[in-house]
Design a protein around this motif. Structure first.
Motif, PDB file in Angstrom:
ATOM      1  N   LYS A 132       0.091   2.587   5.193  1.00  0.00           N
ATOM      2  CA  LYS A 132      -0.837   1.599   5.747  1.00  0.00           C
ATOM      3  C   LYS A 132      -1.866   2.298   6.608  1.00  0.00           C
ATOM      4  O   LYS A 132      -1.519   3.109   7.466  1.00  0.00           O
ATOM      5  CB  LYS A 132      -0.074   0.598   6.608  1.00  0.00           C
ATOM      6  CG  LYS A 132      -0.076  -0.797   6.081  1.00  0.00           C
ATOM      7  CD  LYS A 132       0.591  -1.726   7.057  1.00  0.00           C
ATOM      8  CE  LYS A 132       1.332  -2.767   6.266  1.00  0.00           C
ATOM      9  NZ  LYS A 132       1.976  -3.747   7.095  1.00  0.00           N
ATOM     10  N   ASP A 133      -3.138   1.985   6.376  1.00  0.00           N
ATOM     11  CA  ASP A 133      -4.215   2.514   7.219  1.00  0.00           C
ATOM     12  C   ASP A 133      -4.053   1.930   8.623  1.00  0.00           C
ATOM     13  O   ASP A 133      -3.877   0.724   8.784  1.00  0.00           O
ATOM     14  CB  ASP A 133      -5.574   2.136   6.625  1.00  0.00           C
ATOM     15  CG  ASP A 133      -6.713   2.736   7.423  1.00  0.00           C
ATOM     16  OD1 ASP A 133      -7.124   2.099   8.425  1.00  0.00           O
ATOM     17  OD2 ASP A 133      -7.182   3.814   7.051  1.00  0.00           O
ATOM     18  N   ASP A 134      -4.095   2.795   9.640  1.00  0.00           N
ATOM     19  CA  ASP A 134      -3.897   2.351  11.023  1.00  0.00           C
ATOM     20  C   ASP A 134      -4.941   1.327  11.473  1.00  0.00           C
ATOM     21  O   ASP A 134      -4.650   0.444  12.270  1.00  0.00           O
ATOM     22  CB  ASP A 134      -3.909   3.545  11.983  1.00  0.00           C
ATOM     23  CG  ASP A 134      -2.703   4.442  11.804  1.00  0.00           C
ATOM     24  OD1 ASP A 134      -1.662   3.963  11.322  1.00  0.00           O
ATOM     25  OD2 ASP A 134      -2.806   5.635  12.143  1.00  0.00           O
ATOM     26  N   LYS A 135      -6.174   1.448  10.968  1.00  0.00           N
ATOM     27  CA  LYS A 135      -7.256   0.560  11.415  1.00  0.00           C
ATOM     28  C   LYS A 135      -7.341  -0.722  10.603  1.00  0.00           C
ATOM     29  O   LYS A 135      -7.490  -1.797  11.154  1.00  0.00           O
ATOM     30  CB  LYS A 135      -8.594   1.299  11.364  1.00  0.00           C
ATOM     31  CG  LYS A 135      -8.671   2.462  12.333  1.00  0.00           C
ATOM     32  CD  LYS A 135      -9.964   3.216  12.225  1.00  0.00           C
ATOM     33  CE  LYS A 135      -9.932   4.422  13.149  1.00  0.00           C
ATOM     34  NZ  LYS A 135     -11.022   5.338  12.932  1.00  0.00           N
ATOM     35  N   THR A 136      -7.263  -0.596   9.283  1.00  0.00           N
ATOM     36  CA  THR A 136      -7.472  -1.777   8.430  1.00  0.00           C
ATOM     37  C   THR A 136      -6.179  -2.460   8.008  1.00  0.00           C
ATOM     38  O   THR A 136      -6.193  -3.613   7.606  1.00  0.00           O
ATOM     39  CB  THR A 136      -8.232  -1.387   7.148  1.00  0.00           C
ATOM     40  OG1 THR A 136      -7.408  -0.534   6.354  1.00  0.00           O
ATOM     41  CG2 THR A 136      -9.543  -0.704   7.477  1.00  0.00           C
ATOM     42  N   GLY A 137      -5.051  -1.729   8.056  1.00  0.00           N
ATOM     43  CA  GLY A 137      -3.791  -2.292   7.593  1.00  0.00           C
ATOM     44  C   GLY A 137      -3.657  -2.274   6.073  1.00  0.00           C
ATOM     45  O   GLY A 137      -2.647  -2.709   5.537  1.00  0.00           O
ATOM     46  N   GLN A 138      -4.688  -1.785   5.396  1.00  0.00           N
ATOM     47  CA  GLN A 138      -4.679  -1.724   3.933  1.00  0.00           C
ATOM     48  C   GLN A 138      -3.932  -0.484   3.453  1.00  0.00           C
ATOM     49  O   GLN A 138      -3.920   0.538   4.133  1.00  0.00           O
ATOM     50  CB  GLN A 138      -6.115  -1.697   3.396  1.00  0.00           C
ATOM     51  CG  GLN A 138      -6.915  -2.941   3.706  1.00  0.00           C
ATOM     52  CD  GLN A 138      -6.308  -4.169   3.060  1.00  0.00           C
ATOM     53  OE1 GLN A 138      -5.964  -4.173   1.886  1.00  0.00           O
ATOM     54  NE2 GLN A 138      -6.154  -5.216   3.853  1.00  0.00           N
TER      55      GLN A 138
ATOM     56  N   VAL B 144      -3.378   2.942   1.697  1.00  0.00           N
ATOM     57  CA  VAL B 144      -4.211   4.094   1.349  1.00  0.00           C
ATOM     58  C   VAL B 144      -3.284   5.220   0.897  1.00  0.00           C
ATOM     59  O   VAL B 144      -2.123   5.267   1.296  1.00  0.00           O
ATOM     60  CB  VAL B 144      -5.094   4.562   2.532  1.00  0.00           C
ATOM     61  CG1 VAL B 144      -6.115   3.503   2.919  1.00  0.00           C
ATOM     62  CG2 VAL B 144      -4.247   4.948   3.721  1.00  0.00           C
TER      63      VAL B 144
END
Length: 121
Positions: free
Chosen positions: A27-33, A35
């Protein structure tokens, strides 16, 4: 824990792919998406699930096996499918623990077809 990337000898096990290799995601730390996961050099990581079972001893006894999830530090390439017997290239384990428990993380440089495929089947 200070011990990391402890080499593991797997010659007394047969390893069967239970889930084919795929790109490891996080999970991307900023977007939660989701990666692609990379190592500290930016190299793409992969993950494979294997069923590891001890080879029978001299009396023919083999304990029950266990599924392990292994992070691969290189692209295993095509041709590794569910049910295939494989070997790990340079496998290691790293112990971990947190407030929720502990265990070991498996890692290897890659996969190779099992040398003793006929005997393992």
């Amino acid at each position: 824990m200070g011990l990391r990337n402890i080499p593991v000898v797997m010659e007394s096990f047969k390893l069967m792919i239970s889930e084919a290799p795929v790109m490891k995601m996080k999970k991307d730390d900023k977007t939660g998406q989701p990666v692609p996961a990379t190592d500290h050099f930016g190299v793409q990581l992969f993950v494979v699930s294997l069923f590891a079972k001890s080879l029978p001893n001299a009396d023919g006894y083999a304990p029950k096996g266990e599924e392990i999830k292994v992070t691969l530090t290189s692209d295993p390439g095509d041709g590794f499918n569910e049910g295939d017997y494989v070997s790990l290239i340079a496998p290691t384990v790293s112990p971990w623990s947190n407030d929720n428990g502990g265990g070991v993380s498996w890692r290897a440089e890659g996969l190779a077809p099992a040398i003793r495929a006929a005997a393992a089947a």
